[in-house]
Design a protein around this motif. Structure first.
Motif, PDB file in Angstrom:
ATOM      1  N   LEU A  40      41.754-108.269 -46.613  1.00 51.34           N
ATOM      2  CA  LEU A  40      40.748-108.252 -45.554  1.00 51.34           C
ATOM      3  C   LEU A  40      41.102-107.179 -44.540  1.00 51.34           C
ATOM      4  CD1 LEU A  40      40.422-112.059 -44.814  1.00 51.34           C
ATOM      5  CD2 LEU A  40      38.758-110.644 -45.997  1.00 51.34           C
ATOM      6  N   ALA A  41      40.137-106.808 -43.726  1.00 52.74           N
ATOM      7  CA  ALA A  41      40.388-105.903 -42.604  1.00 52.74           C
ATOM      8  C   ALA A  41      39.764-106.528 -41.361  1.00 52.74           C
ATOM      9  CB  ALA A  41      39.789-104.530 -42.865  1.00 52.74           C
ATOM     10  N   LEU A  42      40.404-106.297 -40.227  1.00 50.72           N
ATOM     11  CA  LEU A  42      39.916-106.794 -38.951  1.00 50.72           C
ATOM     12  C   LEU A  42      39.651-105.615 -38.032  1.00 50.72           C
ATOM     13  CD1 LEU A  42      42.542-109.592 -38.264  1.00 50.72           C
ATOM     14  CD2 LEU A  42      40.302-109.844 -39.297  1.00 50.72           C
ATOM     15  N   VAL A  43      38.547-105.679 -37.318  1.00 55.45           N
ATOM     16  CA  VAL A  43      38.243-104.677 -36.305  1.00 55.45           C
ATOM     17  C   VAL A  43      38.313-105.402 -34.969  1.00 55.45           C
ATOM     18  CG1 VAL A  43      36.589-102.973 -35.480  1.00 55.45           C
ATOM     19  CG2 VAL A  43      36.732-103.476 -37.932  1.00 55.45           C
ATOM     20  N   SER A  44      39.316-105.058 -34.186  1.00 57.12           N
ATOM     21  CA  SER A  44      39.527-105.672 -32.882  1.00 57.12           C
ATOM     22  C   SER A  44      38.721-104.890 -31.859  1.00 57.12           C
ATOM     23  CB  SER A  44      41.018-105.650 -32.545  1.00 57.12           C
ATOM     24  OG  SER A  44      41.239-106.185 -31.284  1.00 57.12           O
ATOM     25  N   VAL A  45      37.727-105.546 -31.259  1.00 56.74           N
ATOM     26  CA  VAL A  45      36.785-104.864 -30.377  1.00 56.74           C
ATOM     27  C   VAL A  45      37.043-105.198 -28.913  1.00 56.74           C
ATOM     28  CG1 VAL A  45      34.334-104.495 -29.878  1.00 56.74           C
ATOM     29  CG2 VAL A  45      35.076-104.934 -32.226  1.00 56.74           C
ATOM     30  N   TRP A  46      37.185-106.479 -28.603  1.00 54.67           N
ATOM     31  CA  TRP A  46      37.328-106.933 -27.222  1.00 54.67           C
ATOM     32  C   TRP A  46      38.044-108.264 -27.259  1.00 54.67           C
ATOM     33  CZ3 TRP A  46      37.173-105.022 -22.558  1.00 54.67           C
ATOM     34  CH2 TRP A  46      36.957-105.832 -21.448  1.00 54.67           C
ATOM     35  N   VAL A  47      38.493-108.727 -26.124  1.00 52.09           N
ATOM     36  CA  VAL A  47      39.145-110.030 -26.042  1.00 52.09           C
ATOM     37  C   VAL A  47      38.182-111.081 -26.584  1.00 52.09           C
ATOM     38  CG1 VAL A  47      40.146-111.731 -24.482  1.00 52.09           C
ATOM     39  CG2 VAL A  47      40.469-109.280 -24.032  1.00 52.09           C
ATOM     40  N   GLY A  48      38.542-111.719 -27.678  1.00 61.44           N
ATOM     41  CA  GLY A  48      37.681-112.726 -28.287  1.00 61.44           C
ATOM     42  C   GLY A  48      36.624-112.181 -29.218  1.00 61.44           C
TER      43      GLY A  48
END
Length: 115
Positions: A40-48
């Motif tokens: 899997l891949a995660l895109v961290s955009v903002w808190v939460g």
């Protein structure tokens, strides 16, 4: 797929697809980070606001259903990362309005205590 078998995701495809979303978010002026592992891949955009990607689709948390006591998710096909980025940009703007993070604000007039 037979009962009991877990899907096998291609981690390279997930990572490449997440990178396209990161590019789409940048076009909206949103910086993000991409992390991958376990297919899997995660895109961290903002808190939460974290967007998951398996190479086939993107999904992210949009709220809470108190009746079912479950998280509510939105999803978008990975074949259309530009539109997914637009939807996520709307969610990002909503979260920034509703959930202010004081330590991320750039107001230099604020007294931050002794230095």
């Amino acid at each position: 797929m037979s009962a009991g078998r877990r899907p096998v995701w291609d981690g390279r495809l997930a990572l490449e697809t997440a990178q396209t979303l990161k590019t789409g978010l940048a076009a909206h002026g949103i910086s993000s980070d991409v992390h991958d592992g376990y297919g899997l891949a995660l895109v961290s955009v903002w808190v939460g606001l974290v967007v998951w990607c398996n190479g086939d689709r993107f999904w992210w948390r949009t709220g809470w259903n108190p009746q079912n006591r479950r998280i509510v998710y939105a999803w978008h096909p990975a074949l259309d990362p530009d539109r997914a980025a637009r939807r996520i940009a709307f969610r990002y703007a909503q979260m920034r309005r509703l959930h202010r993070v004081p330590w991320l604000e750039t107001d230099t007039r604020r007294d931050h205590g002794p230095r």
